[in-house]
Design an enzyme around this catalytic site. Structure first.
Site, PDB file in Angstrom:
ATOM      1  N   PHE A  97      45.857  40.441  30.969  1.00 23.32           N
ATOM      2  CA  PHE A  97      44.450  40.163  30.337  1.00 23.32           C
ATOM      3  C   PHE A  97      43.943  41.872  29.564  1.00 23.32           C
ATOM      4  CE2 PHE A  97      39.651  41.163  32.245  1.00 23.32           C
ATOM      5  CZ  PHE A  97      39.715  40.119  32.725  1.00 23.32           C
ATOM      6  N   ASP A 114      48.495  44.545  39.355  1.00 22.72           N
ATOM      7  CA  ASP A 114      47.170  44.519  39.646  1.00 22.72           C
ATOM      8  C   ASP A 114      46.833  42.962  39.783  1.00 22.72           C
ATOM      9  OD1 ASP A 114      44.349  43.164  38.835  1.00 22.72           O
ATOM     10  OD2 ASP A 114      44.405  43.826  36.851  1.00 22.72           O
ATOM     11  N   TYR A 150      35.382  40.235  43.580  1.00 18.60           N
ATOM     12  CA  TYR A 150      34.123  39.302  43.128  1.00 18.60           C
ATOM     13  C   TYR A 150      34.837  37.761  42.650  1.00 18.60           C
ATOM     14  CZ  TYR A 150      35.362  41.103  38.245  1.00 18.60           C
ATOM     15  OH  TYR A 150      36.108  41.607  36.670  1.00 18.60           O
ATOM     16  N   LYS A 151      36.536  38.070  43.016  1.00 24.23           N
ATOM     17  CA  LYS A 151      36.587  36.770  42.630  1.00 24.23           C
ATOM     18  C   LYS A 151      37.585  35.719  44.475  1.00 24.23           C
ATOM     19  CE  LYS A 151      38.354  37.852  37.958  1.00 24.23           C
ATOM     20  NZ  LYS A 151      40.122  39.581  37.602  1.00 24.23           N
ATOM     21  N   ARG A 195      40.467  25.959  32.874  1.00 23.17           N
ATOM     22  CA  ARG A 195      41.450  26.844  33.970  1.00 23.17           C
ATOM     23  C   ARG A 195      40.586  26.187  35.035  1.00 23.17           C
ATOM     24  NH1 ARG A 195      40.682  33.108  34.758  1.00 23.17           N
ATOM     25  NH2 ARG A 195      39.049  32.484  34.845  1.00 23.17           N
TER      26      ARG A 195
HETATM   27  C1  LIG Z   1      39.389  40.223  36.931  1.00 26.88           C
HETATM   28  C2  LIG Z   1      40.410  41.213  36.176  1.00 26.88           C
HETATM   29  C3  LIG Z   1      39.995  42.288  35.731  1.00 26.88           C
HETATM   30  C4  LIG Z   1      38.242  42.784  36.275  1.00 26.88           C
HETATM   31  O1  LIG Z   1      38.125  43.678  35.532  1.00 26.88           O
HETATM   32  P1  LIG Z   1      37.115  44.649  35.646  1.00 26.88           P
HETATM   33  O2  LIG Z   1      37.028  46.326  35.591  1.00 26.88           O
HETATM   34  O3  LIG Z   1      35.780  43.934  36.979  1.00 26.88           O
HETATM   35  O4  LIG Z   1      35.470  44.307  35.011  1.00 26.88           O
HETATM   36  C5  LIG Z   1      41.244  42.906  35.526  1.00 26.88           C
HETATM   37  N1  LIG Z   1      42.084  41.951  34.984  1.00 26.88           N
HETATM   38  C6  LIG Z   1      42.653  41.414  35.521  1.00 26.88           C
HETATM   39  C7  LIG Z   1      43.782  41.052  35.669  1.00 26.88           C
HETATM   40  C8  LIG Z   1      41.860  40.652  35.863  1.00 26.88           C
HETATM   41  O5  LIG Z   1      41.694  38.979  36.522  1.00 26.88           O
END
Ligand SMILES: *Cc1c(COP(=O)(O)O)cnc(C)c1O
Length: 409
Positions: free
Chosen positions: A126, A196, A221-222, A368
């Site tokens: 990501f 992560d 938030y997921k 997805r």
């Molecule tokens: C959703 C997600 C993030 C989100 O980062 P924010 O700081 O909350 O915007 C980070 N890393 C991964 C792998 C994600 O899927």
């Protein structure tokens, strides 16, 4: 189609999690397959937010820091998340965003081994993870970021490796690392890993202590349904807690924040990872989101994810042969979403949303679908795939209105 529906309804009747759907507000006639990007609104959150705003803030004002125990929220919600990730209650803290927490943990971990110059991460991770890691490497003397393909990662751990930043479940393909095996590899090399868990927490069973994991971050938030932009959490294993210090030394992480001292002394334990004042309205919504898992064990969530995935995969193979599945078929090797490659994935996704099925598009050519067992039924899966088959068969996605891109895709 009829036999597929009958089969799905049969699975739904036997589904022990089916009653959990009542915990969520889901717009009528919508099939929501994007809970891995933004979880839906838990019904309990509505009354809680009202109380939070009108009573705790409106009437209580500053007294609520003590009277409503706002001050304990980061640790209290952390204790609730700990149960979901196989950590001790005092190893998890809710604070900041995933991006900010990655920075704090990567820098602090790197400082522990100043002679080791290599930060490792995965190509195609990501992007925020790679961006933050590159920034962390730049502000530290003698540190460099090496970004490698997954196939080369395990062999890359060596005497130079300081810290690896790895995403446990890949946001695009859903590929899942074997946390215990990769952690053992890092430990053998004398390196540490920041995991992560953004696409893992609330979706797959996690046993951080058992796997020997030392550092992790995760998203609120997921799958945790904490609301748009909910605060994130971080995990620091007990044995490292007194050795690591956050590079963002805010007053909330101080041993005595209300003594107003000029010099910094980190709070003992996990509390030192707070920087500034927690956003209480968002904290409260996150606490409610985490409580949507109350009384539920992650093994039953995962068992249902597997049956949702299998059904989705089988139906797409049957009705949508133009799509190529890029997610692992072996359950232990994946997370809780299913992704497909299709040249016109963006248009297909828009056409589906138009028909009341929300998935998402990940550039350049992936569609997805999040499989969230608390509020999805097997019947939802049949209806979603049938809608997609109709769009593909009629080439409805060609309609020019489905190729207009917003700022968020
Ligand atoms: C959703 C997600 C993030 C989100 O980062 P924010 O700081 O909350 O915007 C980070 N890393 C991964 C792998 C994600 O899927």
């Amino acid at each position: 189609m009829t036999t597929d529906l009958t089969h799905a309804r049969d699975l739904d009747i036997k589904d022990p999690l089916a009653p959990m759907r009542a915990r969520f507000h889901l717009p009528e006639k919508l099939i929501y397959l994007d809970g891995n990007s933004l979880g839906p609104l838990p019904i309990a959150t509505v009354a809680r937010q009202k109380d939070m705003v009108a009573r705790q803030w409106g009437e209580g004002l500053i007294r609520s820091w003590n009277d409503a125990d706002w001050i304990d929220a980061p640790a209290r919600i952390g204790r609730k998340i700990a149960r979901l990730i196989g950590a001790k209650p005092h190893e998890v803290l809710v604070t900041d965003s995933v991006s900010v927490n990655i920075f704090k943990l990567v820098v602090a971990s790197a400082q522990l081994s100043p002679k080791r110059p290599q930060i490792l991460s995965e190509a195609g991770n990501f992007h925020t993870d790679l961006h933050i890691a590159s920034g962390a490497a730049e502000v530290m003397p003698n540190l460099r970021l090496d970004v490698l393909e997954r196939a080369d990662l395990l062999d890359a751990f060596g005497p130079e490796t300081n810290t690896a930043l790895l995403t446990h479940v890949h946001y695009k393909t859903a590929e899942r690392f074997d946390m215990a095996a990769v952690t053992a590899r890092a430990t053998d090399a004398g390196a540490r890993i920041v995991w992560d868990l953004s696409h893992s927490v609330g979706a797959v069973p996690l046993h951080l202590n058992q796997a020997g994991a030392e550092l992790a971050v995760g998203c609120g938030y997921k799958y945790l349904n904490g609301g748009p932009g909910a605060p994130a959490f971080l995990y620091v294993a007990e044995h490292l807690q007194e050795r690591l210090v956050s590079p963002l030394r805010g007053w909330f992480g101080h041993a005595r924040p209300f003594a107003f001292e000029d010099s910094y002394e980190p709070a003992p334990g996990i509390a030192r990872w707070q920087a500034g004042t927690p956003p209480m309205l968002s904290m409260d919504a996150l606490e409610s989101g985490v409580e949507s898992f109350d009384g539920i064990d992650m093994d039953s969530v995962w068992a249902k994810s597997v049956t949702l995935f299998d059904l989705f995969h089988r139906l797409v193979a049957k009705y949508c042969p133009a799509l190529t599945c890029v997610s692992p078929l072996e359950p232990a090797a994946r997370g809780s979403h299913i992704s497909f490659r299709f040249d016109h994935a963006f248009e297909l996704c828009q056409a589906l949303i138009d028909r009341g099925v929300i998935g998402d598009f990940r550039a350049p050519d992936i569609i997805r679908f999040g499989l969230t067992p608390l509020y999805l039924s097997h019947e939802d899966i049949v209806r979603a795939v049938v809608a997609m088959a109709k769009i593909l068969d009629s080439e409805l996605w060609h309609d020019p209105r489905f190729s207009q891109r917003g700022r968020v895709t």
